[in-house]
Motif scaffolding. Structure first.
Motif, short mmCIF file in Angstrom:
data_model
loop_
_atom_site.label_atom_id
_atom_site.label_comp_id
_atom_site.label_asym_id
_atom_site.label_seq_id
_atom_site.Cartn_x
_atom_site.Cartn_y
_atom_site.Cartn_z
N ALA A 188 0.82 -1.21 0.00
CA ALA A 188 0.00 0.00 0.00
C ALA A 188 0.85 1.26 0.00
CB ALA A 188 -0.94 -0.01 1.21
N GLY A 189 1.99 1.20 0.69
CA GLY A 189 2.88 2.35 0.70
C GLY A 189 3.77 2.40 -0.53
N LEU A 190 4.35 1.25 -0.88
CA LEU A 190 5.24 1.21 -2.03
C LEU A 190 4.53 1.63 -3.31
CD1 LEU A 190 7.04 -2.20 -1.35
CD2 LEU A 190 8.09 0.07 -1.23
N ALA A 191 3.29 1.21 -3.45
CA ALA A 191 2.55 1.50 -4.67
C ALA A 191 2.14 2.95 -4.78
CB ALA A 191 1.31 0.60 -4.74
N THR A 192 2.28 3.71 -3.72
CA THR A 192 1.88 5.11 -3.74
C THR A 192 2.82 5.95 -4.60
OG1 THR A 192 0.88 4.88 -1.58
CG2 THR A 192 1.42 7.10 -2.26
N ARG A 193 4.07 5.59 -4.65
CA ARG A 193 5.02 6.26 -5.54
C ARG A 193 5.59 5.20 -6.49
NH1 ARG A 193 6.73 11.66 -4.33
NH2 ARG A 193 4.91 12.54 -3.30
#
Length: 985
Positions: free
Chosen positions: A377-382
């Protein structure tokens, strides 16, 4: 539905709450800003926030809000991506205090818990009994049981153990009007008996019985059609064949029907050992097509990841474990009672599937795979190209056998709209997570976003699916329910809501009567403040607001505890949202927005939150999207004090390198003054330094450079002097023999080595010389500028940095490695100075050439072996080393020296540069140190070496234990010293 009063007297409500409850009540701008968002795209500013300390506090808050017509939204960890933990009235956060395990019954495999309990706390409590709570969302280290109940959380292992609703045996709830209910399975005759009672509870049971009896066929054919149908209300739980499971019917209602006070959970028997089978495929569609054939093999998980997620990991400097050939992968987990059984199960599964899978049995390697999946969820944000991606259509689900077809058509839909994203998820249950590069800033972009979501809802309906497969609907998707459910089904859900909450007081606008999906978008704003940035923010397009926007609210900084992590020590010490990285990001964004926090850089709310930031840089590495709160804090201080008088501590700590040069002229006098309590107390008061903190003692045998000159005279080659002193050195292990060839290195004389611990510099010279390096030390009094950066004096820091670059320019042009002994200074060279001086190519050269002592030896002197020490050691890794430099070479060299090294899982030591010395920070600094580090040092045996390369870490240890701490250079030189020798050399 009755409309809730809009004209609430917030001040009156706040006063009454403060008088009635023992918990925390906050109606100020800072609290309202903190709780205005969760991990979704949406924003709703509450009237106020309450953190109840007891069930009685919850009941009293509900009573007062009911009386005044104020809506209430329940909140746990605030990690939901659907916008179902934000509300317009009072937000009730149970995570701070209402978080106990009330009972565990091992024999019957149940646990009774409060709603604010973090999942991993429960799991650690029951693990020794061989038990687990099956649902394990990726946020398991910080999500709360209450939040899981609200969203019917699932996680990676739901294929084996089901969803949260499947594992809920009973609920203790209260309705908005104060009616308290104990809910569980209810037999027909008991239901009829309750429905006949002339009470609020009786009316509820009667209304629900009439609702079910009137809509049996509709409920049976619409709800509960597959395991991941989370959208809407789980009305199938009320069917007679489900034994009237009213407790389970409330799981997944997102706090819109009742407030959970406690829960009785069913626990699962967990395999003691696990193994992982990793399968490679051409793309995510092929991986999805393969998943259904694996389900009959009864694995614990079937998780999918794609190349885009791996690329996002690589752009953050993290290298995943080796993957099989392909561009998408399935992670299939199996278990057993022993490692051998788990490995055997993995081998059998690998034989039953096509391809050449990897079998992973090493626990550390398995964790590295799960870290990719859990941080998705965090990695896919950038994304890899730096573009921003957002949730919205985050966790749709279809029956697993339809997933490949759904993904194929979904790819066509995203192509049509011109969106790109990252795909991963629970492929074994047909649930797919995707973040797309929606334009949520412009009006046109938000309208396009709305159109896309409605088209996506129609697509998921075509494949028999659900817009939500585990996170609930919230503001993000509730408006889509009319697309996927018939008008009759929508009406039944509305009736269900009204039976519990006729006035719409609980979490209004979620599931029933929702706003449009493109309303209340938190990213859609024009910053009121457009600063001339102190830093470049090159990876964020030069925009401070975009840099702060990296935080999407997944809340990893609120971890109960992540092994090997640093972020976020202030939250770990206080448990206060404003002291989390996420909380500070929220406040900064609201400051830039200028609606709730209206005084910009002069905001006291933001200043107070940032004052608690250790500037440890733990978030830079531990946050999935690399939020850099230390830099944002420095920027804030820079903007806040432009042209203004600063706090005294900024001058005392910021200009510390200059002050130390003066003290070094008479170190014994300086030590005498700082040891004389009245003088020391006055000095600390004037300088803004904590009275509880002792001033470190200056070295009295001369600074590092002075000692170096005395030892080697004016010769610029300590290596030659070393060989002259030790002409008979051989290559036998333990003699520190010189490696073949000689290479010039520059040893950086940092402030702390120079004035406090010169023996470390001497040890480093010995090591480098013994390894065959020509050691140079730069002339003049130079500084990296970190103390000015950490106090926000960026103009001075730039001037100091340029002076340093001027002095180092010949060395930089020659490509000479620059060895740093103090991790914070070295991290400053590698990370901060290029951002402070983006147009000076010398800063980038300095970053590229800077290296740790261990890193240099590993890279350029691989055949050199240090003297044997053969002692146990514990080590505290400096936060900046953890975040920027890494410590693998240090561990390797310690092992070569025969050191039995234990790396403490301690996070930040607490001192963190100037933080631990500043007045008002002592208690928080000590709390951080007492978590792991200080107890571990006190418990260490006398023969155990205490290692700490950072001066801050050594200071914390020296001032709070009877042990000294040493630098790795001293171990490698074979010259460990006693505590008393630290100051005197």
């Amino acid at each position: 539905m009755t409309t809730i009063s809009e004209g609430v007297d917030a001040g009156r409500l706040e006063r009454r709450l403060r008088a009635e409850i023992a918990g925390d009540v906050a109606f100020d701008a800072g609290a309202r800003a903190l709780y205005s968002a969760d991990a979704s795209n949406h924003r709703r500013v509450p009237t106020g926030v309450v953190l109840p300390r007891s069930v009685e506090d919850v009941l009293a808050t509900l009573a007062l809000c009911h009386e005044d017509g104020v809506p209430v939204t329940m909140r746990g960890g605030g990690t939901t991506i659907a916008g179902n933990a934000i509300g317009p009235g009072v937000v009730l956060d149970t995570s701070r205090y209402l978080n106990r395990i009330l009972d565990v019954d091992v024999q019957n495999r149940t646990a009774v818990v409060e709603p604010g309990l973090v999942l991993d706390v429960l799991r650690r409590r029951i693990a020794p009994d061989g038990l687990d709570f099956g649902p394990d969302p990726s946020t398991h280290s910080r999500c709360t049981i209450g939040g899981m109940l609200g969203n019917d959380a699932c996680g990676s292992h739901s294929i084996a153990w089901g969803t949260t609703s499947d594992n809920t045996d009973g609920l203790d709830v209260v309705l908005a009007d104060g009616t308290r209910l104990a809910l569980g399975p209810t037999k027909k005759d008991e239901w009829l008996r309750k429905a006949a009672e002339p009470t609020r509870e009786g009316r509820l049971y009667a209304d629900l019985r009439n609702l079910v009896d009137s809509n049996l066929a509709l409920i049976r054919t619409t709800f509960g059609q597959f395991s991941r149908q989370i959208s809407g209300y789980p009305l199938h739980r009320l069917l007679p064949e489900q034994h009237g499971q009213l407790a389970r019917a409330l799981v997944g209602t997102e706090g819109t029907c009742a407030v959970v006070l406690g829960a009785t959970l069913h626990l699962n028997r967990a395999p003691r050992s696990r193994a992982l089978v990793v399968l490679g495929y051409a793309d995510a569609i092929a991986a999805a097509a393969a998943a259904p054939a694996i389900i009959p093999l009864k694995p614990l998980t079937i998780e999918g990841i794609d190349q885009a997620l791996v690329n996002a990991l690589l752009t953050r400097g993290r290298k995943p474990a080796p993957l099989p050939t392909g561009h998408a992968w399935l992670l299939v987990e199996v278990g057993g009672e022993t490692p051998a059984e788990a490995a055997d199960a993995a081998a059998k599964l690998a034989k039953a599937v096509p391809g050449v899978p990897r079998i992973v049995t090493d626990p550390a390697e398995m964790r590295s795979f799960w870290r990719i999946r859990e941080e998705g969820a965090g990695l896919a944000t950038r994304m890899a190209d730096g573009s921003e991606a957002w949730p919205g259509w985050e966790d749709s689900a279809v029956p697993p056998e339809r997933l490949a077809d759904y993904l194929r058509e979904f790819a066509d839909l995203t192509d049509e709209f011109g969106y790109q994203g990252v795909t991963y998820g629970h492929f074994g249950e047909g649930c797919v997570h995707v973040r797309l590069d929606f334009d949520l800033v412009s009006i046109v972009g938000r309208d396009r976003y709305q159109a896309f979501l409605h088209r996506a809802a129609q697509l998921v309906l075509k494949h028999g699916g659900s817009p939500s497969g585990e996170h609930g609907d919230g503001i993000a998707r509730s408006a889509l329910l009319a697309e996927v459910y018939s008008p009759e089904a929508v009406a039944v859900m509305g009736a269900f809501k009204r039976a519990f909450d006729p006035t719409g007081a609980l979490n209004p606008g979620v599931i029933v009567d929702p706003p449009a999906v493109n309303e209340m978008i938190r990213i859609a704003y024009t910053p009121k403040l457009l600063p001339v940035n102190g830093f470049s923010y090159a990876e964020d397009g030069g925009e401070f607001d975009r840099a702060v926007r990296r935080c999407v609210g997944v809340g990893k900084c609120r971890n109960d505890h992540t092994p090997g992590g640093v972020m976020c020590p202030s939250y770990q010490a206080t448990g206060d949202e404003k002291h989390s990285t996420r909380g500070r990001s929220r406040l900064l964004l609201e400051m830039l927005r200028g609606e709730v926090i209206t005084d910009g850089w002069q905001s006291d709310e933001v200043a107070e939150a940032l004052d608690g930031c250790f500037s440890c840089k733990g978030c830079l590495s531990d946050c999935p999207v690399n939020v850099d709160m230390a830099t944002y804090k420095a920027e804030f201080l820079y903007q806040r004090y432009k042209g203004k008088l600063r706090p005294a501590v900024h001058y005392a700590m910021g200009w510390l390198p200059v002050a130390l040069r003066g003290a070094a002229l008479a170190p014994r006098v300086a030590n005498a003054v700082t040891a004389f309590e009245p003088a020391a107390a006055l000095m600390k008061k004037v300088a803004g330094i904590a009275q509880e903190r002792s001033v470190p003692r200056f070295a009295t045998g001369g600074t590092f450079k002075q000692r170096l000159r005395r030892r080697f005279g004016r010769r610029a080659d300590p290596a030659a002097a070393h060989r002259a002193e030790h002409p008979r050195r051989t290559t036998r292990r333990g003699d520190g023999a010189a490696a073949p060839g000689r290479k010039e290195v520059l040893l950086w004389p940092d402030t702390f080595t120079q004035f406090f611990d010169p023996q470390i510099g001497e040890a480093a010279v010995e090591v480098l010389a013994a390894a065959g390096f020509v050691v140079r030390v730069p002339k003049g009094e130079l500084c990296c500028g970190l103390t000015w950066i950490s106090t926000g004096q960026l103009d001075v820091a730039r001037a100091v940095a340029k002076r340093t670059l001027d002095a180092l320019e010949p060395h930089l042009d020659a490509g000479i490695p620059i060895v740093g002994l103090e991790p914070s200074c070295l991290a400053n060279f590698k990370h901060d100075l290029p951002a402070l001086l983006p147009d000076d190519p010398r800063a980038k050269k300095l970053a590229a050439l800077s290296i740790t002592l261990a890193g240099l030896l590993e890279r350029d002197a691989p055949d050199w072996t240090p003297p044997l020490t053969e002692r146990p050691a514990i080590t505290q890794i400096h936060c900046h080393q953890h975040a920027v430099l890494g410590d693998k070479p240090d561990r390797s060299l310690a092992a070569q020296a025969g050191v039995d090294l234990t790396v403490l899982d301690s996070g930040c030591c607490g001192v963190a540069g100037n933080f631990g010395f500043e007045a008002g920070h002592y208690e928080m600094a000590q709390a951080a140190g007492e978590r792991v580090l200080l107890p571990a040092v006190r418990a260490a045996s006398p023969e155990t070496i205490v290692l700490a390369d950072g001066f801050s870490c050594r200071t914390q240890i020296r001032q709070n234990t009877d042990r000294d701490a040493h630098h790795l250079a001293e171990v490698l030189a074979g010259r460990l010293r006693t505590r008393g020798s630290t100051a005197d050399g």
